[in-house]
Design an enzyme around this catalytic site. Sequence first.
Site, PDB file in Angstrom:
ATOM      1  N   TRP A  22      83.655  10.468 -19.314  1.00  0.00           N
ATOM      2  CA  TRP A  22      84.259  11.473 -18.434  1.00  0.00           C
ATOM      3  C   TRP A  22      85.126  12.484 -19.154  1.00  0.00           C
ATOM      4  CZ3 TRP A  22      89.296  10.940 -19.468  1.00  0.00           C
ATOM      5  CH2 TRP A  22      89.774   9.671 -19.780  1.00  0.00           C
ATOM      6  N   ASN A  23      85.459  12.238 -20.428  1.00  0.00           N
ATOM      7  CA  ASN A  23      86.475  13.123 -21.026  1.00  0.00           C
ATOM      8  C   ASN A  23      85.935  14.496 -21.423  1.00  0.00           C
ATOM      9  OD1 ASN A  23      85.075  11.878 -23.110  1.00  0.00           O
ATOM     10  ND2 ASN A  23      86.822  11.859 -24.474  1.00  0.00           N
ATOM     11  N   LYS A  67      72.821   9.948 -17.610  1.00  0.00           N
ATOM     12  CA  LYS A  67      73.688   9.202 -16.691  1.00  0.00           C
ATOM     13  C   LYS A  67      75.134   9.630 -16.955  1.00  0.00           C
ATOM     14  CE  LYS A  67      76.394   5.457 -15.714  1.00  0.00           C
ATOM     15  NZ  LYS A  67      77.371   6.280 -15.009  1.00  0.00           N
ATOM     16  N   PRO A  68      75.670  10.504 -16.078  1.00  0.00           N
ATOM     17  CA  PRO A  68      77.065  10.925 -16.279  1.00  0.00           C
ATOM     18  C   PRO A  68      78.021   9.812 -15.867  1.00  0.00           C
ATOM     19  CG  PRO A  68      76.153  11.957 -14.297  1.00  0.00           C
ATOM     20  CD  PRO A  68      75.060  11.106 -14.878  1.00  0.00           C
ATOM     21  N   ALA A  69      79.278   9.909 -16.287  1.00  0.00           N
ATOM     22  CA  ALA A  69      80.292   8.961 -15.814  1.00  0.00           C
ATOM     23  C   ALA A  69      80.403   9.107 -14.296  1.00  0.00           C
ATOM     24  CB  ALA A  69      81.626   9.266 -16.469  1.00  0.00           C
ATOM     25  N   SER A  70      80.709   8.026 -13.610  1.00  0.00           N
ATOM     26  CA  SER A  70      80.766   8.054 -12.139  1.00  0.00           C
ATOM     27  C   SER A  70      81.802   9.044 -11.629  1.00  0.00           C
ATOM     28  CB  SER A  70      81.103   6.666 -11.597  1.00  0.00           C
ATOM     29  OG  SER A  70      80.019   5.813 -11.845  1.00  0.00           O
ATOM     30  N   GLY A 115      81.225   6.453 -25.383  1.00  0.00           N
ATOM     31  CA  GLY A 115      82.156   5.785 -24.479  1.00  0.00           C
ATOM     32  C   GLY A 115      83.041   4.838 -25.257  1.00  0.00           C
ATOM     33  N   LEU A 129      81.953   6.030 -30.311  1.00  0.00           N
ATOM     34  CA  LEU A 129      82.941   5.215 -29.595  1.00  0.00           C
ATOM     35  C   LEU A 129      84.359   5.729 -29.793  1.00  0.00           C
ATOM     36  CD1 LEU A 129      81.278   1.796 -30.544  1.00  0.00           C
ATOM     37  CD2 LEU A 129      80.827   3.234 -28.554  1.00  0.00           C
ATOM     38  N   CYS A 151      88.175  11.612 -28.047  1.00  0.00           N
ATOM     39  CA  CYS A 151      87.884  10.590 -29.059  1.00  0.00           C
ATOM     40  C   CYS A 151      88.411  11.068 -30.398  1.00  0.00           C
ATOM     41  CB  CYS A 151      86.381  10.330 -29.114  1.00  0.00           C
ATOM     42  SG  CYS A 151      85.414  11.809 -29.383  1.00  0.00           S
ATOM     43  N   GLU A 198      93.344   2.295 -29.155  1.00  0.00           N
ATOM     44  CA  GLU A 198      93.115   3.718 -28.913  1.00  0.00           C
ATOM     45  C   GLU A 198      94.087   4.175 -27.818  1.00  0.00           C
ATOM     46  OE1 GLU A 198      89.363   4.989 -27.104  1.00  0.00           O
ATOM     47  OE2 GLU A 198      89.450   6.773 -28.359  1.00  0.00           O
TER      48      GLU A 198
HETATM   49  P1  NDP Z   1      83.182   3.952 -20.783  1.00  0.00           P
HETATM   50  O1  NDP Z   1      82.612   3.177 -21.917  1.00  0.00           O
HETATM   51  O2  NDP Z   1      83.929   3.238 -19.745  1.00  0.00           O
HETATM   52  O3  NDP Z   1      82.039   4.742 -20.007  1.00  0.00           O
HETATM   53  C1  NDP Z   1      81.131   5.584 -20.678  1.00  0.00           C
HETATM   54  C2  NDP Z   1      79.829   5.636 -19.902  1.00  0.00           C
HETATM   55  O4  NDP Z   1      79.217   4.350 -19.943  1.00  0.00           O
HETATM   56  C3  NDP Z   1      79.996   5.984 -18.422  1.00  0.00           C
HETATM   57  O5  NDP Z   1      78.902   6.780 -18.016  1.00  0.00           O
HETATM   58  C4  NDP Z   1      79.941   4.612 -17.768  1.00  0.00           C
HETATM   59  O6  NDP Z   1      79.536   4.643 -16.411  1.00  0.00           O
HETATM   60  C5  NDP Z   1      78.887   3.936 -18.622  1.00  0.00           C
HETATM   61  N1  NDP Z   1      78.901   2.477 -18.551  1.00  0.00           N
HETATM   62  C6  NDP Z   1      79.917   1.664 -18.179  1.00  0.00           C
HETATM   63  N2  NDP Z   1      79.516   0.373 -18.230  1.00  0.00           N
HETATM   64  C7  NDP Z   1      78.231   0.378 -18.640  1.00  0.00           C
HETATM   65  C8  NDP Z   1      77.264  -0.645 -18.884  1.00  0.00           C
HETATM   66  N3  NDP Z   1      77.536  -1.948 -18.711  1.00  0.00           N
HETATM   67  N4  NDP Z   1      76.045  -0.274 -19.283  1.00  0.00           N
HETATM   68  C9  NDP Z   1      75.738   1.030 -19.480  1.00  0.00           C
HETATM   69  N5  NDP Z   1      76.592   2.037 -19.251  1.00  0.00           N
HETATM   70  C10 NDP Z   1      77.833   1.720 -18.846  1.00  0.00           C
HETATM   71  O7  NDP Z   1      84.039   5.102 -21.476  1.00  0.00           O
HETATM   72  P2  NDP Z   1      84.944   6.200 -20.765  1.00  0.00           P
HETATM   73  O8  NDP Z   1      84.128   6.936 -19.758  1.00  0.00           O
HETATM   74  O9  NDP Z   1      86.217   5.559 -20.364  1.00  0.00           O
HETATM   75  O10 NDP Z   1      85.169   7.226 -21.976  1.00  0.00           O
HETATM   76  C11 NDP Z   1      86.255   7.199 -22.828  1.00  0.00           C
HETATM   77  C12 NDP Z   1      85.857   6.575 -24.157  1.00  0.00           C
HETATM   78  O11 NDP Z   1      84.842   7.346 -24.769  1.00  0.00           O
HETATM   79  C13 NDP Z   1      86.999   6.549 -25.137  1.00  0.00           C
HETATM   80  O12 NDP Z   1      87.054   5.318 -25.798  1.00  0.00           O
HETATM   81  C14 NDP Z   1      86.617   7.649 -26.128  1.00  0.00           C
HETATM   82  O13 NDP Z   1      87.190   7.521 -27.397  1.00  0.00           O
HETATM   83  C15 NDP Z   1      85.128   7.535 -26.142  1.00  0.00           C
HETATM   84  N6  NDP Z   1      84.540   8.761 -26.654  1.00  0.00           N
HETATM   85  C16 NDP Z   1      83.931   8.758 -27.886  1.00  0.00           C
HETATM   86  C17 NDP Z   1      83.435   9.938 -28.428  1.00  0.00           C
HETATM   87  C18 NDP Z   1      82.755   9.962 -29.757  1.00  0.00           C
HETATM   88  O14 NDP Z   1      82.021  10.917 -30.006  1.00  0.00           O
HETATM   89  N7  NDP Z   1      82.947   8.978 -30.615  1.00  0.00           N
HETATM   90  C19 NDP Z   1      83.574  11.198 -27.725  1.00  0.00           C
HETATM   91  C20 NDP Z   1      84.221  11.088 -26.446  1.00  0.00           C
HETATM   92  C21 NDP Z   1      84.675   9.896 -25.943  1.00  0.00           C
HETATM   93  P3  NDP Z   1      80.616   4.585 -15.204  1.00  0.00           P
HETATM   94  O15 NDP Z   1      81.427   5.823 -15.320  1.00  0.00           O
HETATM   95  O16 NDP Z   1      79.750   4.560 -14.023  1.00  0.00           O
HETATM   96  O17 NDP Z   1      81.413   3.341 -15.420  1.00  0.00           O
END
Ligand code: NDP
Length: 494
Positions: free
Chosen positions: A158-159, A182-185, A235, A258, A291, A396
């Site tokens: 979502w960020n 699949k975008p964040a919810s 994520g 990540l 991130c 983090e």
């Molecule tokens: P999440 O890991 O919670 O969610 C990321 C995505 O994964 C969402 O679309 C989420 O869906 C989905 N998801 C959640 N659970 C599952 C599962 N079991 N199987 C498959 N998909 C799943 O991360 P955040 O959205 O909280 O994002 C923030 C994080 O992302 C931070 O740690 C940040 O550092 C990292 N990030 C890393 C970057 C990089 O390039 N290294 C860049 C930007 C962010 P839903 O929303 O429906 O839960």
Amino acid sequence: MTEVASASMAKMFVNGEWVEAASGKTTDVINPANGTVVESVPKANRADTQAAIRAAEDALPEWADTSPDQRAALILAGVDKIKQQSKELAKVLSAEQGKPVFEAMGEIHHFLHGMTFYAGLASKIRGSQVPLPPDMGKHSFGLVMKRPVGVCGAIIPWNFPITLMGTKLGPALIAGNTIIVKPASSTPLTTMKIIGLMSEAGFPAGVLNCVTGPGREVGEELLSNPTVRRIAFTGESGTGRRVMEVAGPQFKRITLELGGSDPMIVMPDADMRKAVSGALIGRFWNAGQACLAVKRLYLHEDIHDEFLEALIKKVNAYEPGDPSTKPEKPAVRMGPLHTAAQRDEIEEQLADAVSKGAKVLCGGKRPEDPALAKGHFFHPAVVTNVPHDCRLVQEEVFGPVLPVFKVKDLDEAIALGNDNQYGLGSSIWTQNLQWAHQAIRELQAGVTWVNQIHYGYDELPFGGVKASGIGHEHGPEAVEYYLETKGAVIGGLA
Ligand code: NDP
């Protein structure tokens, strides 16, 4: 011109059509600044996701047969449509994500730049020809061919929902793959509108799909369904582990972008003005929810006090408030944290540090203005005296809190910089080439910037080490993850 906020746009896009979830269930998208519902979107489940995967599979042969020029032309036509609506899209992004409109505009531009970059690379994908030993026939040669991987799944946080979609969409499409996004919810709206505008540019049905729904349903189906051959995930590191658990045993092509905890090192000869601004943008852009962010600041003892004073002055200029408005200068707008849980976590990490002796030099509180009570606002904080083993340093910190440390030399700065599970970005600020070389060599991170803010350039491969992930996005290098390499041997003459 397409109406951006039409009712149909709040459906999800599968097989060239706007559809609801088969169950009819929906999820409200909440504005983090005031708690109001921005719009509702379908809450898809595994069966809905399977339908999208089938559509992407059916569309694959025809799309893989298109010429690179055709693919590039369609992407550029989509880019044009999005450009025309970028202001309206930035407002939607601001409303669903919480970032100020000018930051949202920056994100849309970054997306457009990335898509244009990849459109330009479409015709540059190539394999090679390899002369072979004559034992099996004179003049025999091998071919190294590049072919699409197949159906791809892109899972987005979502960020930065739009730029992080672009880093997956661009290389997937030019390589001839079909894709399910699949975008964040909590941030599906701008994504769906952009997918709609792209598809209006003329992508065949099934090439570009967007399914909205929970990670444990939609995400897990993408991970486990054998038809999906490639998973591009951005994520949290914890979710990244789950991606490996489910998709790994099927030998899918996986990249994981990540979490991070970037160190920034400032040496005594640095350009102070630029370095202060680098720390400011690096830590507080997007309310610190990035991130690639300066999550730990290491200042050489000779400039520590002077730097800190200049930094705090600037941090105090941030004014948390409605992200759709601008404050009067010199104040600078900071939007809310994306969710209540996000703010709670920052507060807990800060409280833990304070309980171990840390000193909060500014901010670190919720605003008192009752008009902001429904949003997840937080005054940005700068903190010193932080023990290196506490949560604020080792976890983090996904919000506007910056721990600052005094170091006696570069060796100490690098040792502390590396004392962390993450390895995403890092930077050094100095005019001394020897120091810059040492930092580039020794910092355990995917990228080291020298006198530059922490930013992911479309042109340069970007990816983390340690708990920050596996593989790369950006640059021509990212395209390789969307290609299969096939060998062929052309028999020689007798
Ligand atoms: P999440 O890991 O919670 O969610 C990321 C995505 O994964 C969402 O679309 C989420 O869906 C989905 N998801 C959640 N659970 C599952 C599962 N079991 N199987 C498959 N998909 C799943 O991360 P955040 O959205 O909280 O994002 C923030 C994080 O992302 C931070 O740690 C940040 O550092 C990292 N990030 C890393 C970057 C990089 O390039 N290294 C860049 C930007 C962010 P839903 O929303 O429906 O839960």
